[in-house]
Design an enzyme around this catalytic site. Sequence first.
Site, mmCIF file in Angstrom:
data_model
loop_
_atom_site.group_PDB
_atom_site.id
_atom_site.type_symbol
_atom_site.label_atom_id
_atom_site.label_comp_id
_atom_site.label_asym_id
_atom_site.label_seq_id
_atom_site.Cartn_x
_atom_site.Cartn_y
_atom_site.Cartn_z
ATOM 1 N N SER A 140 27.851 36.081 49.215
ATOM 2 C CA SER A 140 28.559 35.254 50.197
ATOM 3 C C SER A 140 27.605 34.931 51.332
ATOM 4 O O SER A 140 26.624 35.653 51.563
ATOM 5 C CB SER A 140 29.773 36.013 50.753
ATOM 6 O OG SER A 140 30.331 35.342 51.872
ATOM 7 N N TYR A 153 33.807 44.673 53.605
ATOM 8 C CA TYR A 153 33.629 43.519 52.726
ATOM 9 C C TYR A 153 32.266 42.858 52.970
ATOM 10 O O TYR A 153 31.516 42.596 52.017
ATOM 11 C CB TYR A 153 34.740 42.502 52.962
ATOM 12 C CG TYR A 153 34.511 41.188 52.247
ATOM 13 C CD1 TYR A 153 34.736 41.080 50.876
ATOM 14 C CD2 TYR A 153 34.042 40.062 52.930
ATOM 15 C CE1 TYR A 153 34.502 39.883 50.206
ATOM 16 C CE2 TYR A 153 33.807 38.876 52.273
ATOM 17 C CZ TYR A 153 34.034 38.786 50.911
ATOM 18 O OH TYR A 153 33.796 37.604 50.248
ATOM 19 N N LYS A 157 28.943 42.535 50.403
ATOM 20 C CA LYS A 157 28.262 41.302 50.009
ATOM 21 C C LYS A 157 26.775 41.362 50.332
ATOM 22 O O LYS A 157 25.943 40.778 49.614
ATOM 23 C CB LYS A 157 28.925 40.097 50.678
ATOM 24 C CG LYS A 157 30.344 39.824 50.164
ATOM 25 C CD LYS A 157 30.352 39.563 48.664
ATOM 26 C CE LYS A 157 31.725 39.218 48.132
ATOM 27 N NZ LYS A 157 31.717 38.895 46.691
#
Length: 286
Positions: A140, A153, A157
Site C-alpha cells: 500500500s 495495519y 504493509k
Amino acid sequence: MDTVRPLAVVTGASSGIGRELARTFAAHGFDLVLCAEDAAVRTVADELRGRGADVTAVRADLATYDGVEQLHAAVLATRRPVAAAALNAGVGTGGAFTDTDLADHARVIDVNISGTVHLAHRLLRAMVDEDEGRLLITSSVVSMAPGPFQSVYSASKSFLQSFAQALREELKDTGVTVTSLMPGATETDFFHRAGMDDTRLGRLRHKDDPARVAQDAFEALMRGRNRVVAGSVKSRVLGAAVKAVPDRLKAAGQRYLSEPPAAAGPGRRRGRRRRRGRRPKAGRRV
C-alpha cells in the site's frame, strides 16, 4: 491440440481489488485458483467460469496455518505449475491502538504478514524449481508512512513492501519476478470493515476504481516490474511525493486522515494532557 492456459492464484478474491484481479487474469486467458474466507468467492468463480476460465474456488481463512495449507493443497491438486500469484488477502483495523482489542491487532498480523509469508514460501519454492513465475504482493502507499490510528495495519504493509523487495533481490538470478502493488485509497469495503467510515479517509468521495488498480497491477506484474503505485494520477503523484516528506509530517498527515472524531474531541485531548502531566504516586517506579 488444445492450448494450455496458464494458472494464476488470487487471494482475497471475493471482493475489491482481489475480485478485479481475478477478472483481469481471466480476461487475459488464465485459469484460476481463487481464495477468500467468505462464500462470495464461489460467486466470483461461477462468473469467471462463464467467461471460459477453469476456476477452483477455495473458502479458507488465511489467518490460520491450516487455512493456508488448505489453499496450497488445492493448488497442488491442479497438478499444474503456477504461472502467477497475487497475494492480495488483507484486513485492517482503525482506531487508537490501546482502544482496539488485541485480538483484532493480532488478526491483522496473522492475515497480512503470517499468511502472506506462509503462502509465498509454499508457492515460490515450486516457481524457483520451474525457474519461472510471477508473484504479486499487495502492499500500500501507507507502507511509506507511519500510520496513527491504523498503526498495526500500516506497519504490516511496510513489512510486505520490504518483504517483496527483499524477495525480488534474492530471486533476481532466476526466472521468477516479485512485484509489490501499492494502491492508494480504493473504493472497496475495506474502510467499512476496518471501522473507519467516520474518518476523513473513509469519507473520501473520489477513491480509486479497483478495476483500474487491478489492471495497473496486472500490467506491472507481466512486465516484471519491482513495484507499482496503481490507480489514479492523484495516487501516483502522492506515492512519488511522500518519499520526500519527513516521517513526523507523514505521521501527522495520516493522523489527520485516520483519526476517529471521538478520538479527536477536545475532552479526549485535555484528558491526555492531564495524564501526561501527572506526577507519579509515591513508590511508583518511573
